[in-house]
Design a protein around this motif. Structure first.
Motif, PDB file in Angstrom:
ATOM      1  N   ASP C  32       5.366  10.543 -10.659  1.00 37.27           N
ATOM      2  CA  ASP C  32       5.693  11.370 -11.671  1.00 37.27           C
ATOM      3  C   ASP C  32       6.845  10.576 -12.585  1.00 37.27           C
ATOM      4  N   ALA C  33       7.087  11.391 -13.777  1.00 40.06           N
ATOM      5  CA  ALA C  33       7.981  10.902 -14.689  1.00 40.06           C
ATOM      6  C   ALA C  33       9.406  10.233 -14.189  1.00 40.06           C
ATOM      7  N   GLN C  34       9.958  11.120 -13.259  1.00 41.19           N
ATOM      8  CA  GLN C  34      11.131  10.858 -12.601  1.00 41.19           C
ATOM      9  C   GLN C  34      11.221   9.503 -11.844  1.00 41.19           C
ATOM     10  N   GLN C  35       9.759   9.448 -11.230  1.00 39.10           N
ATOM     11  CA  GLN C  35       9.838   8.288 -10.203  1.00 39.10           C
ATOM     12  C   GLN C  35       9.736   7.011 -11.087  1.00 39.10           C
ATOM     13  N   LEU C  36       8.773   7.286 -11.908  1.00 35.23           N
ATOM     14  CA  LEU C  36       8.889   6.064 -13.108  1.00 35.23           C
ATOM     15  C   LEU C  36      10.081   5.741 -13.657  1.00 35.23           C
ATOM     16  N   LEU C  37      10.965   6.605 -14.028  1.00 31.35           N
ATOM     17  CA  LEU C  37      12.342   6.250 -14.495  1.00 31.35           C
ATOM     18  C   LEU C  37      13.259   5.708 -13.819  1.00 31.35           C
ATOM     19  N   ASN C  38      13.120   6.075 -12.339  1.00 33.86           N
ATOM     20  CA  ASN C  38      13.936   5.277 -11.391  1.00 33.86           C
ATOM     21  C   ASN C  38      13.545   3.938 -11.263  1.00 33.86           C
ATOM     22  N   GLU C  39      12.267   3.626 -11.285  1.00 30.94           N
ATOM     23  CA  GLU C  39      11.724   2.236 -11.055  1.00 30.94           C
ATOM     24  C   GLU C  39      11.981   1.282 -12.262  1.00 30.94           C
ATOM     25  N   ILE C  40      12.139   2.046 -13.614  1.00 26.88           N
ATOM     26  CA  ILE C  40      12.366   1.162 -14.730  1.00 26.88           C
ATOM     27  C   ILE C  40      14.000   0.926 -14.722  1.00 26.88           C
ATOM     28  N   GLN C  41      14.721   1.829 -14.035  1.00 26.26           N
ATOM     29  CA  GLN C  41      16.205   1.695 -14.185  1.00 26.26           C
ATOM     30  C   GLN C  41      16.653   0.587 -13.025  1.00 26.26           C
ATOM     31  N   GLN C  42      16.049   0.527 -12.219  1.00 26.22           N
ATOM     32  CA  GLN C  42      16.117  -0.544 -10.989  1.00 26.22           C
ATOM     33  C   GLN C  42      15.833  -1.808 -11.583  1.00 26.22           C
TER      34      GLN C  42
END
Lengths: 172, 200, 205
Positions: C32-42
């Motif tokens: 979902d969007a949140q998981q994607l966001l986390n991945e991008i931030q890392q």
């Protein structure tokens, strides 16, 4: 005639129980219940035993024979084997185990047997054409809201109602 | 998240064991409901015993609601759950033939196995008949192959074909079932057959 | 009679709740969007040009460069060992064994990072693993590897070491020993396909 032992469960409660089993099946395995599929496995493996080449070349049987899998070791066969055991346990607990030919007193045993064979043959045939019986197509299909499930259910019950008058002597 | 077995790649042996356990539950529920009696099953079509309607629809509703709520809570990936494929012609014609088999033979495949388990002789003949019917279908398959594969519409859901949400369809099915329960119980009073009910 | 009424009421209210709840689609593999966001931030999905150059020099088989630009651009210039999957063809069945696999690290690149970032997002959402982005794309490749900037002496020893490594890399990619692109991509082997999402067989079949 009537004894306390052979009372059936309240139908709504039994329905709840059946629904929970069906739900568990979906949650655990991703599929619903079935019965006619297991009978097909029996037929397929029988034909395969008699003539492997014949089964291999048939468009119908060959779909269910693969080299690494025996048709009798399938999910549905085990499930139906469980039905046999579960039915027996329930019958034993409720005191309903006895050999009996159930029929209307208006017909002979011989007629009842023929009717059972003909009805079975029709059901077997229809379940193959319709891709599943009351359990696999109608009940499981309705739970997942499949159109096929609802259509099959209505076709089965609609026809049975429509023909009920002509076969009333068999039952009442 | 479910369904457990396909997602977590659980071994075939465990899968078969679970099939067996689910089967026991299935058989137990059917027998307790009285589906092991052909005259009880047939009662549905003459109005003296509508157990079939009650059990069948209650079970379908329970499982349907369960799946809806499980889906909402993220407990199950419905895209993996099997939805029956819809071949319009064969579903209808197959259903009609099964309906005829039901009223003539008094069982359906699942209930016949369950009835045979407690010693119903008519159920054993029904199973034999079913195997013959399947064999006939297999032997004459080339005749039906075209019909069998005609009008393929995919794993279509009723809710999608009506263009409504799954939940709304769920509500409609529930309301319809309650109406049928209510009508059915009226029928049970009107077409009461003490003589039969006592025997089955 | 009363029990029946109560039970009907319960069923209908459950149905009402089900009807009111928004329809959700769960997927066991999609993010979902949140998981994607986390991945991008890392920023774990970025591979620096230095890291990539190093891998190419060492002939590291773990990396597979994927050029997302058009075929003409690819023919004009591409990184050694890369294969060309034009962005619009990313999800063609032909390329599925390359982008949906578990054997190697795919490194997407384009001129900048627009195409590669989009490709990464799309593959990530579909649950494909092992896809990365070449940080800064070909532009950065050029400014860091091909024409590295001389660091000012105040940048310290580390920067000077980097610079020297880059000069070596430059020699490798532009000198006589430069790998011929055209021949390099022919032996890009098909990696092992990732296990497909299983479909359940059901009904009475």
């Amino acid at each position: 005639m009537e004894n306390k032992g052979n009372k059936y469960m309240n139908p709504y409660l039994a329905g709840l129980l059946l629904g929970v089993v069906l739900l568990a099946s979906f949650y655990l395995t991703g599929r619903g219940l079935g019965a006619s599929g297991a009978m097909k496995s029996v037929v397929v493996s029988g034909v395969d035993k008699v003539s492997h080449d014949y089964a291999e070349n048939s468009h119908f049987y060959s779909k269910y024979i693969s080299n690494d899998q025996k048709p009798l070791r399938s999910w549905l066969v085990l499930e139906v084997f469980g039905v046999l055991i579960g039915g027996f346990i329930s019958g034993a607990l409720s005191g309903r185990l006895n050999l009996k030919l159930e029929k209307s007193p208006k017909i002979t045993n011989r007629k009842r047997i023929w009717m059972a064979i003909i009805g079975g043959a029709l059901f077997g045939f229809g379940s193959q054409l319709g891709r599943g019986c009351t359990s696999g197509a109608a009940l499981s299909g309705m739970a997942v809201m499949s159109l096929a499930g609802y259509v099959t259910m209505m076709a089965i019950f609609g026809t049975a109602f429509a023909l009920a008058y002509f076969f009333r002597k068999n039952w009442i | 998240m479910g369904p457990i077995i396909p997602l977590f790649e659980i071994s075939e042996e465990i899968n078969l064991l679970i099939a067996f356990l689910i089967g026991i539950g299935f058989g137990f529920a059917l027998e307790q409901a009285g589906f092991s009696s052909s005259r009880k099953l047939a009662g549905m079509f003459y109005g003296y015993d509508i157990t079939v309607l009650k059990v069948f629809f209650t079970a379908a509703i329970v499982a349907m609601l369960g799946l809806l709520f499980m889906n909402y809570m993220g407990m199950i990936d419905m895209s993996i759950v099997y939805v029956n494929e819809y071949y319009m012609a064969s579903a209808i014609i197959g259903g009609v033939i099964m309906g005829a088999g039901f009223i003539i033979g008094g069982f359906c495949p699942g209930t016949s196995v369950c009835a045979a388990a407690i010693g119903k002789i008519d159920a054993m003949y029904f199973i034999g008949g079913s195997l013959i019917g399947i064999l006939i279908f297999g032997q004459t398959y080339p005749l039906w192959e075209k019909l069998y594969n005609a009008q393929y519409l995919g794993s279509l859901k009723l809710s999608d074909s009506l263009g409504i949400k799954d939940g709304i369809l769920g509500l409609l099915v529930i309301v319809a079932a309650i109406l049928m329960f209510w009508l059915g119980e009226l029928a049970e009073k009107r077409f009461k057959r003490e003589d039969i009910s006592k025997e089955i | 009679m009363k029990a029946r009424f109560i039970l009907s009421l319960i069923l209908v209210s459950l149905g009402l709740v089900a009807a009111i709840l928004p329809q959700k689609k769960n997927s066991s593999i999609e993010l979902d969007a949140q998981q994607l966001l986390n991945e991008i931030q890392q920023e774990n999905h970025l591979i620096s040009t230095d890291e990539m150059a190093n891998a190419l020099i060492n002939n590291d088989p773990e990396y597979q460069l994927i050029d997302l630009r058009s075929e003409t651009e690819y023919k004009q210039y591409s990184l050694p060992g890369s294969i060309n999957i034009p962005f619009e063809k990313l999800f063609d069945a032909e390329w599925a064994p390359y982008i949906d696999q578990i054997a190697r690290k795919n490194v997407f690149y384009s001129n900048g990072t627009t195409l590669s970032s989009e490709a990464w997002m799309l593959t990530k959402q579909r649950g494909f693993k092992n896809n990365y982005i070449l940080q800064g794309g070909l532009n950065e490749w050029y400014t860091t590897i091909i024409e590295p900037e001389v660091p000012a002496s105040i940048n310290g020893e580390e920067a000077i070491n980097d610079y020297e490594a880059r000069l070596g890399a430059k020699q490798f990619f532009t000198g006589a020993g430069a790998v011929n692109n055209a021949s390099a991509n022919t032996d890009a082997k098909k990696p092992v396909a990732r296990k497909k999402k299983k479909m359940v067989a059901g009904g009475c079949s």
